[in-house]
Design a protein around this motif. Structure first.
Motif, PDB file in Angstrom:
ATOM      1  N   ASN A 142       0.774  -9.648   6.101  1.00 38.39           N
ATOM      2  CA  ASN A 142       1.180 -10.255   4.504  1.00 38.39           C
ATOM      3  C   ASN A 142       1.409 -11.210   4.615  1.00 38.39           C
ATOM      4  O   ASN A 142       1.210 -12.526   3.649  1.00 38.39           O
ATOM      5  CB  ASN A 142       2.887  -9.396   5.460  1.00 38.39           C
ATOM      6  CG  ASN A 142       3.916 -10.357   4.225  1.00 38.39           C
ATOM      7  OD1 ASN A 142       3.587 -10.364   3.068  1.00 38.39           O
ATOM      8  ND2 ASN A 142       4.433 -10.589   5.085  1.00 38.39           N
ATOM      9  N   TYR A 153       7.478   1.878   5.490  1.00 34.40           N
ATOM     10  CA  TYR A 153       7.643   2.534   7.025  1.00 34.40           C
ATOM     11  C   TYR A 153       8.252   2.896   6.709  1.00 34.40           C
ATOM     12  O   TYR A 153       8.062   3.592   8.160  1.00 34.40           O
ATOM     13  CB  TYR A 153       7.273   1.130   7.344  1.00 34.40           C
ATOM     14  CG  TYR A 153       6.688  -0.601   7.342  1.00 34.40           C
ATOM     15  CD1 TYR A 153       6.759  -1.538   6.877  1.00 34.40           C
ATOM     16  CD2 TYR A 153       4.217   0.215   7.642  1.00 34.40           C
ATOM     17  CE1 TYR A 153       5.723  -2.257   6.859  1.00 34.40           C
ATOM     18  CE2 TYR A 153       4.196  -0.940   7.348  1.00 34.40           C
ATOM     19  CZ  TYR A 153       4.006  -2.276   6.815  1.00 34.40           C
ATOM     20  OH  TYR A 153       3.386  -3.440   5.980  1.00 34.40           O
ATOM     21  N   GLU A 155       8.472  -7.023   8.177  1.00 32.01           N
ATOM     22  CA  GLU A 155       6.663  -6.721   8.621  1.00 32.01           C
ATOM     23  C   GLU A 155       6.890  -6.846  10.049  1.00 32.01           C
ATOM     24  O   GLU A 155       6.357  -6.203  10.937  1.00 32.01           O
ATOM     25  CB  GLU A 155       5.865  -7.972   8.010  1.00 32.01           C
ATOM     26  CG  GLU A 155       5.811  -7.552   6.891  1.00 32.01           C
ATOM     27  CD  GLU A 155       5.112  -6.088   6.109  1.00 32.01           C
ATOM     28  OE1 GLU A 155       4.357  -5.675   6.822  1.00 32.01           O
ATOM     29  OE2 GLU A 155       5.386  -5.389   5.107  1.00 32.01           O
ATOM     30  N   LYS A 156       6.913  -8.194  11.012  1.00 26.22           N
ATOM     31  CA  LYS A 156       7.480  -8.292  12.284  1.00 26.22           C
ATOM     32  C   LYS A 156       8.201  -7.531  12.689  1.00 26.22           C
ATOM     33  O   LYS A 156       7.786  -6.933  14.118  1.00 26.22           O
ATOM     34  CB  LYS A 156       7.376  -9.651  12.235  1.00 26.22           C
ATOM     35  CG  LYS A 156       7.063 -10.549  12.208  1.00 26.22           C
ATOM     36  CD  LYS A 156       7.278 -12.277  12.780  1.00 26.22           C
ATOM     37  CE  LYS A 156       6.910 -12.568  13.577  1.00 26.22           C
ATOM     38  NZ  LYS A 156       6.924 -14.114  13.833  1.00 26.22           N
ATOM     39  N   GLY A 178       0.446  -4.762   9.681  1.00 27.15           N
ATOM     40  CA  GLY A 178       1.328  -4.947   8.365  1.00 27.15           C
ATOM     41  C   GLY A 178       1.264  -6.586   8.426  1.00 27.15           C
ATOM     42  O   GLY A 178       1.625  -7.434   7.118  1.00 27.15           O
ATOM     43  N   SER A 179       1.907  -7.169   9.230  1.00 28.74           N
ATOM     44  CA  SER A 179       2.796  -8.736   8.988  1.00 28.74           C
ATOM     45  C   SER A 179       1.377  -9.453   9.852  1.00 28.74           C
ATOM     46  O   SER A 179       1.672 -10.246   8.499  1.00 28.74           O
ATOM     47  CB  SER A 179       3.517  -9.271  10.183  1.00 28.74           C
ATOM     48  OG  SER A 179       2.300  -8.695  12.002  1.00 28.74           O
ATOM     49  N   VAL A 180       0.430  -9.174  10.152  1.00 26.08           N
ATOM     50  CA  VAL A 180      -0.817 -10.305   9.538  1.00 26.08           C
ATOM     51  C   VAL A 180      -1.408 -10.287   8.411  1.00 26.08           C
ATOM     52  O   VAL A 180      -1.127 -10.993   7.735  1.00 26.08           O
ATOM     53  CB  VAL A 180      -1.773 -10.093  10.735  1.00 26.08           C
ATOM     54  CG1 VAL A 180      -2.640 -10.495  10.854  1.00 26.08           C
ATOM     55  CG2 VAL A 180      -1.149  -9.555  12.209  1.00 26.08           C
ATOM     56  N   MET A 207       0.248 -14.184   2.170  1.00 26.89           N
ATOM     57  CA  MET A 207       1.448 -15.328   1.648  1.00 26.89           C
ATOM     58  C   MET A 207       0.351 -16.792   1.520  1.00 26.89           C
ATOM     59  O   MET A 207       0.671 -17.756   0.976  1.00 26.89           O
ATOM     60  CB  MET A 207       2.589 -15.515   2.876  1.00 26.89           C
ATOM     61  CG  MET A 207       3.736 -14.071   2.803  1.00 26.89           C
ATOM     62  SD  MET A 207       3.643 -13.611   0.755  1.00 26.89           S
ATOM     63  CE  MET A 207       4.591 -14.964   0.237  1.00 26.89           C
ATOM     64  N   GLU A 265       6.208  -4.293  13.263  1.00 29.02           N
ATOM     65  CA  GLU A 265       5.433  -4.291  14.095  1.00 29.02           C
ATOM     66  C   GLU A 265       5.378  -4.005  15.884  1.00 29.02           C
ATOM     67  O   GLU A 265       5.042  -3.016  16.084  1.00 29.02           O
ATOM     68  CB  GLU A 265       3.960  -4.613  14.100  1.00 29.02           C
ATOM     69  CG  GLU A 265       3.393  -4.818  13.735  1.00 29.02           C
ATOM     70  CD  GLU A 265       2.400  -5.627  12.562  1.00 29.02           C
ATOM     71  OE1 GLU A 265       1.859  -5.928  11.802  1.00 29.02           O
ATOM     72  OE2 GLU A 265       2.359  -6.924  12.458  1.00 29.02           O
TER      73      GLU A 265
END
Lengths: 400, 308, 288
Positions: free
Chosen positions: B25, A122, A93-94, B21-23, B29, A97
């Motif tokens: 995710n 993605y 995910e990181k 997306g990472s936030v 979690m 981004e």
């Protein structure tokens, strides 16, 4: 790479770059996610994998980067999968981004299953460096590409090659015993072997499954002694493999051959160095580089020169995975994900040091990928089969 | 109750305003860790029975759901209640056995650990779980298959967390909850006052197990893969107990605070010193020890203390 | 599989393997018996001790058995310091906090090892590695026989110490009745720290006997923690004789279980015994 090619590449790069106005010379780097379990119980393999990947990126950049994009350099975004799928997904995910063009990793099958899926959301190209579980490429994900072989390919090759080995030697082996670790790779390999070996006239006398970690192999070796198989087939990870082999030597148990499939330590220079006597004679069907390719040996020399590093499959499979990616970006003339995906799909790359021939992806699997059979002889690892890559004659059965 | 509404509203609005997306995710979690912590907190914080092997309920729920889908073709949503029921049954089994024989304190903790290991070995050796190979769910994205978009998963886990919050709130204020806390504080006295200690504890462990099983189901749907060491290994058991202890045992919001702080800590340390694997986790461990050292009553306990 | 030679060998293998488990459990049972804490950092401490033995051999050529002289006091000092300045301080006496502190310590130690020495598995080879001792139909590696002798010796020393010495008496007092001990003037925190130190010193000894037959890497401790806890409970928390006997028993059960039910399934035998003891005889098979 030989001097002439290097020279040509350099002058071409120079010419190309000087054709551009000075301000544009510094291209935006192409970000690549390098994701491996560098902490936790898989740390050893994870760190070697990362080494291979970062060496490759260094080399690619030194050779002039991506020429078709004006010498754009690759920039590694390092990620730690912490030996569990959860962390791997968070890293994907990181990386997504951060704008990576592709991800390479994540060594372990369970982690790869999760990371490829996360990347698929993605449309992010994900090259699987090792992860041998076949499920990885059987889910119909368009973003997943595995350059190396899956365990079914490796196991089937090992069965075929064992048959060749045995037949050529006059069929001295009739019985087999399998000792495997209990998780995905060991169980899957053992199942396939149990199913297919009998058809080749090899009786599977016993299959022993053991845990990870196993603290002691004395009893397993006792069983091996009692069953007295002609061939012992271990399928486990480095630590257990090393303990097993050492215990075999202590107990004076010597089957006609120790024939490993994806043997954890068998084709490891570290193992051969540290367990010299016990290691000799061991056969292994495993990932290996093309021994006829000088570039592979040059690469090995560089890694050997690094303190405490060994030229293991984790290193060169990641090294080639990155080069596969670079080639795809080069042909795509773009760092955009869809373009790289298309480029990978149609890849015919053969500039690698693996014994795979020209690349061809079918449903994400490089169908040319195959293992080689090695044997530890005189404290060194030599390729014995298939013939076209042979460095030394196999010694079967093994005489200590 | 008001706090629960506000919390739900805030989190529910997140996918609207946050696109990273990472936030998202991370939020998922954190909520997932919260659920595990809340489940553990019911038995340990409210009930005073510390478990070191809570993964046994997680894994049961996870495998139940995965096996029903992969081997029997059940729909994922249909498998959810079945998995929760099976988890509760496991809770009943282990609870009945342990409490009948009067296991308490460290003994109880260790027996749960042993059960988790037994189940792990079983899962590794019983064919229908796929053994060491694990089980993979077929990739069939879609709401009806419980394979949702990120926002969808966020709402599902949020729903679970809210249910757990309501249950925790109920435990704090209901008669049953009072019995449970009485048992926690002094079992002999509670018994003397007429509380059916065995039944109360059994109820708590079943409730706790059911929530844990829900967490297991969620894991399988989110990551689409389960194997014996993920299902029954120490990682899940540890994750379940870290949050509530750091956040404050026996409180409604403790597990939420704990999960939030620990996950944020993990994220901030993750990026540290890239080239030296392990350093980030050293920092994590040090901060953990420091937190316990300076906040012995957990975050919630300390906050409550400050208020006075 | 039921042939005498194999069963006999398996039993002996179990005894020697169990001896190593016993060495690990001896320290844990003291820590548990006296401080009533479940030391989650025990596995990580063992791992550190193993690295200690490894580097003593690599850098100074010290044979692992000679290293006993170094490792035991070293680990004792480390344990004393860890309790006095970290665990004791951080936990404020609350059980759940001690749990987290030891857990946090385990994380720190494991990753410190990873950072300092990387994740390579390291082994040592000594002149003893391939020397075998024949006992009847069985062939035992010398390091394992030495480990067996070592476990007996360490257990004997501990038993003597706890019964006869002043500190031993103080420890027993603190274990039984903390407040009372304080009231008669015993420095309880000091005694606790000493106990923790002795517990870790046992690990130092265990490491010296274990490394020749095994290996070390940052995560190696995890494989022994559960077995160690099982033995502590089996033998009775706080009982040295129990830890020794329990260790040997578990070793044999593991060995025979593995022989008859498969190595993977055989592991379950240990935990089923654990559960049975906890349910039906939680004070352990032997009196404390």
């Amino acid at each position: 790479m030989n001097k002439r090619r290097q020279f040509l590449l350099n002058t071409t790069a120079l010419a190309a770059s000087s054709a551009l106005p000075l301000g544009v010379r510094a291209q935006t780097p192409i970000k690549v996610g390098v994701l491996h379990p560098v902490t936790g119980f898989l740390a050893y393999s994870g760190n070697l994998s990362r080494l291979g990947a970062t060496m490759a990126i260094e080399d690619i950049n030194k050779a002039g980067g991506i020429k078709s994009l004006g010498g754009a350099r690759l920039q590694a975004l390092l990620g730690d999968a912490q030996s569990q799928p959860q962390a791997g997904v968070a890293e994907v995910e990181k990386m997504n981004e951060a704008g990576v063009s592709a991800v390479v990793g994540a060594y372990a099958s369970a982690i790869c299953l999760a990371t490829t899926q996360a990347a698929a959301k993605y449309n992010l190209p994900h090259i699987v460096d090792v992860g041998v579980a076949d499920q990885i490429v059987e889910r119909g994900l368009k973003n997943t590409f595995r350059f190396g072989p899956g365990y079914k390919t490796v196991t089937e090759a090992s069965i075929a090659q064992l048959h060749v080995l045995n037949t050529v030697a006059g069929k001295p082996a009739k019985t087999v015993m399998i000792v495997h670790e209990e998780s995905l790779f060991g169980t899957g390999t053992a199942n396939l072997l149990s199913q297919q070996l009998p058809a080749l006239g090899l009786e599977v006398k016993e299959v022993i499954k053991h845990a990870n970690p196993t603290r002691d192999f004395s009893n397993i070796v006792l069983r091996i002694k009692a069953v007295n198989p002609d061939i012992l087939i271990p399928a486990n990870y480095y630590n257990e493999y090393a303990l097993l082999v050492r215990t075999l030597r202590q107990q004076g148990v010597q089957p006609k051959a120790i024939y490993s499939v994806l043997g954890g330590a068998a084709s490891s220079y570290k193992f051969v160095k540290e367990f010299a006597d016990a290691a000799n004679g061991v056969l292994d069907v495993n990932h290996w580089f093309n021994p006829k390719d000088k570039r592979a040996w040059a690469l090995k020399k560089r890694v050997d020169a690094m303190p405490d590093q060994f030229f293991t499959y984790e290193v060169y499979m990641n090294y080639t995975a990155l080069h596969l990616l670079a080639d795809a970006i080069e042909r795509a003339r773009s760092a955009k994900r869809e373009d790289i995906l298309r480029s990978l799909e149609s890849s015919k790359w053969s500039g690698h040091v693996m014994p795979y021939g020209p690349t061809q992806f079918v449903n994400g699997q490089n169908i040319g990928a195959a293992p080689l059979m090695m044997q530890v002889q005189k404290n060194d690892i030599k390729v014995v089969l298939p013939r076209e890559y042979r460095e030394s004659e196999p010694v079967f059965p093994w005489k200590a | 109750m008001k706090k629960i509404f506000i919390f739900t509203g805030l989190v529910a609005l997140m996918p609207v305003f946050v696109t990273s997306g990472s936030v998202l995710n991370l939020v998922v979690m954190i909520l997932y860790a919260t659920l595990l912590g809340q489940a553990w907190n019911i038995l340990a914080g409210f009930g005073g029975q510390f478990s070191f092997g809570h993964a046994v309920f997680f894994g049961t729920g996870a495998y139940a759901s995965a096996v029903l889908q992969a081997k029997f073709g059940w729909n994922a949503w249909a498998a959810l209640p079945a998995a929760i029921a099976l988890g509760a049954a496991a809770g009943a089994f282990i609870g009945a056995l342990s409490f009948r024989y009067g296991l308490r304190g460290s003994y109880f903790a260790l027996v749960t650990l042993a059960f988790a290991e037994v189940f792990r070995v079983l899962a590794n050796n019983v064919p229908f779980t796929g053994m060491g190979v694990g089980l993979m769910l077929k990739l069939e994205p879609g709401a009806r298959n419980f394979q949702l978009e990120r926002a969808g998963f966020l709402y599902v886990i949020l729903a679970f967390v809210v249910i757990a919050l309501l249950i925790s709130h109920w435990l704090k204020h209901s008669r049953y909850g009072a019995w449970l806390q009485a048992v926690r504080d002094n079992e002999a006295a509670a018994s003397a006052l007429g509380v059916n200690v065995f039944r109360v504890k059994l109820g708590a462990i079943m409730l706790s197990a059911a929530l844990m099983a829900a967490g297991g189901v969620f894991y399988v749907q989110y990551f689409q893969y389960i194997d014996p060491s993920i299902a029954y290994g120490p990682a899940v058991s540890i994750e379940a107990l870290l949050g509530p202890i750091v956040g404050g045992l026996g409180s409604v919001w403790g597990p939420v605070l704990g999960a939030l702080v620990l996950n944020l800590l993990g994220e901030t340390t993750r990026g540290l010193v890239e080239n030296a694997p392990g350093v980030n986790l050293i920092v994590y461990g040090v901060v953990l020890v420091a937190m316990i050292s300076f906040l012995p009553r957990g975050l919630a306990g300390t906050l409550r203390g400050l208020k006075r | 599989m039921f042939e005498f030679g194999i069963v006999f060998s398996a039993i002996l293998n179990g005894l020697t393997q169990g001896a190593v488990y016993a060495l690990i459990a001896l320290g844990l049972t003291l820590i548990y018996g006296v401080l009533h804490i479940i030391n989650f950092a025990h596995g990580a401490a063992l791992m550190m001790a193993l690295y200690g033995v490894y580097f003593l051999q690599r850098s100074f050529g010290l044979d692992p058995y000679v290293s006993l002289v170094v490792m035991v006091p070293l680990m004792f000092a480390a344990g004393y310091a860890a309790y006095r300045w970290v665990i004791g301080r951080a936990s404020h006496g609350k059980d759940e906090n001690i749990l987290l502190v030891t857990l946090g310590l385990a994380i720190v130690l494991e990753n410190l090892a990873l950072f300092l020495w990387k994740s390579d598995t390291r082994t040592i080879e000594t002149g003893w590695t391939y020397k075998m001792v024949p006992i009847g139909p069985a062939l035992l590696p010398l390091p394992k026989v030495l480990a067996f002798a070592g476990a007996l010796a360490v257990a004997a020393v501990l038993l003597f110490f706890i019964k006869k010495s002043d500190l031993g008496r103080a420890i027993r007092a603190c274990a039984k009745e903390r407040q009372g001990a304080r009231l008669v003037g015993i420095d309880v925190e000091h005694v606790f720290a000493m106990s923790f130190g002795i517990g870790l010193a046992c690990l130092g000894a265990a490491a010296c006997f274990l490394l020749p037959a095994y290996y070390v890497n940052p995560t190696v401790g995890n494989g022994f923690v559960l077995v160690a806890f099982t033995i502590v409970v089996l033998g009775g928390m706080g009982s040295f004789a129990g830890a020794l006997a329990g260790g040997l028993l578990i070793g044999v059960v593991e060995s025979l279980g593995g022989l008859w039910f498969g190595e993977s399934l055989g592991q379950m035998g240990i935990f089923l015994i654990f559960i049975a003891v906890l349910l039906f005889r939680p004070q352990g098979l032997f009196k404390a």
